[in-house]
Design a protein around this motif. Sequence first.
Motif, PDB file in Angstrom:
ATOM      1  N   LYS A 203      27.009  47.241  43.598  1.00  0.00           N
ATOM      2  CA  LYS A 203      26.165  46.677  42.880  1.00  0.00           C
ATOM      3  C   LYS A 203      24.972  46.576  42.215  1.00  0.00           C
ATOM      4  O   LYS A 203      24.133  46.630  43.478  1.00  0.00           O
ATOM      5  N   THR A 204      24.834  45.832  40.855  1.00  0.00           N
ATOM      6  CA  THR A 204      23.327  45.382  40.705  1.00  0.00           C
ATOM      7  C   THR A 204      22.915  44.241  41.749  1.00  0.00           C
ATOM      8  O   THR A 204      24.180  43.650  42.122  1.00  0.00           O
ATOM      9  N   ALA A 205      21.520  43.457  41.518  1.00  0.00           N
ATOM     10  CA  ALA A 205      21.666  42.327  42.474  1.00  0.00           C
ATOM     11  C   ALA A 205      22.621  41.173  41.623  1.00  0.00           C
ATOM     12  O   ALA A 205      22.476  40.328  42.275  1.00  0.00           O
ATOM     13  N   LEU A 206      22.188  41.410  40.739  1.00  0.00           N
ATOM     14  CA  LEU A 206      23.038  40.346  39.605  1.00  0.00           C
ATOM     15  C   LEU A 206      24.153  40.416  39.980  1.00  0.00           C
ATOM     16  O   LEU A 206      24.924  39.108  40.530  1.00  0.00           O
ATOM     17  N   ALA A 207      24.996  41.485  39.887  1.00  0.00           N
ATOM     18  CA  ALA A 207      26.468  41.246  40.570  1.00  0.00           C
ATOM     19  C   ALA A 207      26.671  41.185  41.716  1.00  0.00           C
ATOM     20  O   ALA A 207      27.808  40.241  42.588  1.00  0.00           O
ATOM     21  N   HIS A 208      25.869  41.119  42.329  1.00  0.00           N
ATOM     22  CA  HIS A 208      25.995  41.329  43.983  1.00  0.00           C
ATOM     23  C   HIS A 208      26.092  40.121  43.740  1.00  0.00           C
ATOM     24  O   HIS A 208      26.239  39.265  45.128  1.00  0.00           O
ATOM     25  N   LEU A 209      25.402  39.118  43.144  1.00  0.00           N
ATOM     26  CA  LEU A 209      24.659  37.705  43.636  1.00  0.00           C
ATOM     27  C   LEU A 209      26.305  37.019  43.125  1.00  0.00           C
ATOM     28  O   LEU A 209      26.536  36.213  44.016  1.00  0.00           O
ATOM     29  N   TRP A 210      26.945  37.100  42.047  1.00  0.00           N
ATOM     30  CA  TRP A 210      28.104  37.084  42.068  1.00  0.00           C
ATOM     31  C   TRP A 210      29.262  36.645  42.421  1.00  0.00           C
ATOM     32  O   TRP A 210      29.675  36.273  43.015  1.00  0.00           O
ATOM     33  N   HIS A 211      29.321  38.167  43.180  1.00  0.00           N
ATOM     34  CA  HIS A 211      30.244  38.302  43.832  1.00  0.00           C
ATOM     35  C   HIS A 211      30.316  37.781  45.251  1.00  0.00           C
ATOM     36  O   HIS A 211      30.851  37.820  45.817  1.00  0.00           O
ATOM     37  N   THR A 212      28.634  37.705  45.789  1.00  0.00           N
ATOM     38  CA  THR A 212      28.702  36.658  46.686  1.00  0.00           C
ATOM     39  C   THR A 212      29.333  35.181  46.438  1.00  0.00           C
ATOM     40  O   THR A 212      30.048  34.410  47.436  1.00  0.00           O
ATOM     41  N   VAL A 213      28.656  34.751  45.005  1.00  0.00           N
ATOM     42  CA  VAL A 213      29.957  33.433  44.862  1.00  0.00           C
ATOM     43  C   VAL A 213      30.833  33.107  44.610  1.00  0.00           C
ATOM     44  O   VAL A 213      31.482  32.314  45.045  1.00  0.00           O
ATOM     45  N   LYS A 214      31.389  34.158  44.629  1.00  0.00           N
ATOM     46  CA  LYS A 214      32.367  33.784  43.101  1.00  0.00           C
ATOM     47  C   LYS A 214      33.798  33.662  44.477  1.00  0.00           C
ATOM     48  O   LYS A 214      35.037  33.103  43.718  1.00  0.00           O
ATOM     49  N   GLN A 215      33.301  34.224  46.243  1.00  0.00           N
ATOM     50  CA  GLN A 215      34.835  34.496  47.121  1.00  0.00           C
ATOM     51  C   GLN A 215      35.007  33.169  46.886  1.00  0.00           C
ATOM     52  O   GLN A 215      34.017  32.459  47.309  1.00  0.00           O
ATOM     53  N   LYS A 216      35.866  32.559  47.677  1.00  0.00           N
ATOM     54  CA  LYS A 216      36.647  31.267  47.730  1.00  0.00           C
ATOM     55  C   LYS A 216      35.569  30.855  49.218  1.00  0.00           C
ATOM     56  O   LYS A 216      35.280  29.803  49.623  1.00  0.00           O
ATOM     57  N   LYS A 217      35.619  31.678  49.711  1.00  0.00           N
ATOM     58  CA  LYS A 217      35.547  31.564  51.089  1.00  0.00           C
ATOM     59  C   LYS A 217      33.848  31.014  51.917  1.00  0.00           C
ATOM     60  O   LYS A 217      33.427  30.806  52.130  1.00  0.00           O
ATOM     61  N   HIS A 218      33.410  32.300  50.959  1.00  0.00           N
ATOM     62  CA  HIS A 218      31.851  31.987  51.037  1.00  0.00           C
ATOM     63  C   HIS A 218      31.687  30.418  50.309  1.00  0.00           C
ATOM     64  O   HIS A 218      30.418  29.892  50.702  1.00  0.00           O
ATOM     65  N   ARG A 219      32.237  30.058  49.270  1.00  0.00           N
ATOM     66  CA  ARG A 219      31.759  28.692  48.425  1.00  0.00           C
ATOM     67  C   ARG A 219      32.476  27.413  49.152  1.00  0.00           C
ATOM     68  O   ARG A 219      31.897  25.917  49.655  1.00  0.00           O
ATOM     69  N   ILE A 220      32.909  27.606  49.919  1.00  0.00           N
ATOM     70  CA  ILE A 220      33.481  26.409  51.509  1.00  0.00           C
ATOM     71  C   ILE A 220      32.506  26.288  52.084  1.00  0.00           C
ATOM     72  O   ILE A 220      31.793  25.769  52.859  1.00  0.00           O
ATOM     73  N   GLY A 221      32.001  27.520  52.806  1.00  0.00           N
ATOM     74  CA  GLY A 221      30.597  28.160  53.510  1.00  0.00           C
ATOM     75  C   GLY A 221      29.431  26.963  53.102  1.00  0.00           C
ATOM     76  O   GLY A 221      29.277  26.119  53.451  1.00  0.00           O
ATOM     77  N   PHE A 222      29.729  27.175  51.633  1.00  0.00           N
ATOM     78  CA  PHE A 222      27.767  26.923  51.209  1.00  0.00           C
ATOM     79  C   PHE A 222      28.279  25.048  50.910  1.00  0.00           C
ATOM     80  O   PHE A 222      27.801  24.565  51.055  1.00  0.00           O
ATOM     81  N   THR A 223      29.476  24.597  50.716  1.00  0.00           N
ATOM     82  CA  THR A 223      29.696  23.602  50.603  1.00  0.00           C
ATOM     83  C   THR A 223      29.616  22.413  51.869  1.00  0.00           C
ATOM     84  O   THR A 223      28.581  21.638  51.819  1.00  0.00           O
TER      85      THR A 223
END
Length: 420
Positions: A203-223
């Motif tokens: 993944k490119t840097a931007l794609a890696h960022l989006w890949h990290t954000v779009k995962q539901k389990k990650h968003r639960i942790g972020f919130t």
Amino acid sequence: MSEQKTSTFTSYQKLVILLLALTQFSVILDFMVMSPLGDILMKSLSLSPKEFAVVVSAYALSAGVSGLLTAGFADKFDRKKLLLFFYAGFILGTVFCGLAHTYVELVAARIITGIFGGVISSIGMAIITDLFSLQQRGRVMGFVQMAFGASQVLGVPIGLYLANLWGWEAPFWLVVGIAVTTAFFIAIKLRPVTEHLFLKKEKTALAHLWHTVKQKKHRIGFTSTALLSIGGFMMMPFGSAFAVNNLGITEGQLPMLFMVAGLSSLIILPMIGKLSDKISKLKIFTVASLWMMLMCVIYTNLSVTPFLVVILINVLMMMGVMSRMIPSQALTSAIPEPQDRGAFMSINTSLQQIAGGVASIAAGLIVTSKGKGQPLEHYDMVAYVIVVISIISIWLMGRVNKIVEAKTTKMPSSAPIMEH
């Protein structure tokens, strides 16, 4: 790759813990000293609560934005080099704080410091997650988070003493001296942390960022992290002003107040770290949150109070605040996969900083004062907001715990990338 579940640390791991703790100490001291300096700054620069909240939030918001911008690149470099780069920028920003003489200059300097300082914690967390197993992380984070208590026991009182001698700029020069020394030892002692670079990434840097954000389990942790930060930050900016103008504490008693509260943290944190490795992290988080909610409401409803009583309530409140952080960080760190850890930690820390900045501004809108040296008003409303947010945080941390339990059930081995 060997699985490390032993209770002992190697000599190198102990060195890593010490270096990361010192790094955290300098960064936390730079931020923490703003609260005890609050009353001095508000009086010397004739700042309103809203204006002082801007000074505090300038660091937090810039740190958050910086973390989001660098998240996509966080897993593409040696973590040691990344740490040194941002640490050097943090030192430079702190130098500018020491040179600032006006409100505008100070806000600008805090923004620069935040741009670099806000990323350091996430890099440290990624290093911890890389080098230590899940069974060890509670203790590691307990030791590293001792930097919070140490900054109050040593840094804040000394900083206040220096501020009384040479002006409010002096504590920033103290931070510069500590940080330069720490950076030197990181450069010569810390080994490269590069194992994550050998994991397959397309993944490119931007794609890696989006890949990290779009995962539901990650968003639960972020919130969960963001809400936790809002609850933790709201009372902080006006702590010294409330103690002096509402509780009747003198400027001379402030260093002792912060020192005793910090000393209690040094005692509490290792105990909580050990407990979180032995029993349910979620249970510890829940009990600590309920305790913190109770103590915040009691504290913010006090009027003029004997100094010893203020110290006691501060210690009890600190127990709740700090005891939430270790189990929550240990659980959240277990959510991402190794190749996503740097990006996850960067985004997580960014949201933590942004939430802190929002919390500071919100507190500045709630808290008012009729003039210089006058008691703060509506500080109790801040505590009631914290109660509501903390209840939601408990529910969210329960969801984080389920994610981690499901992950460890599928992969019983929670080994780090590499054992030193």
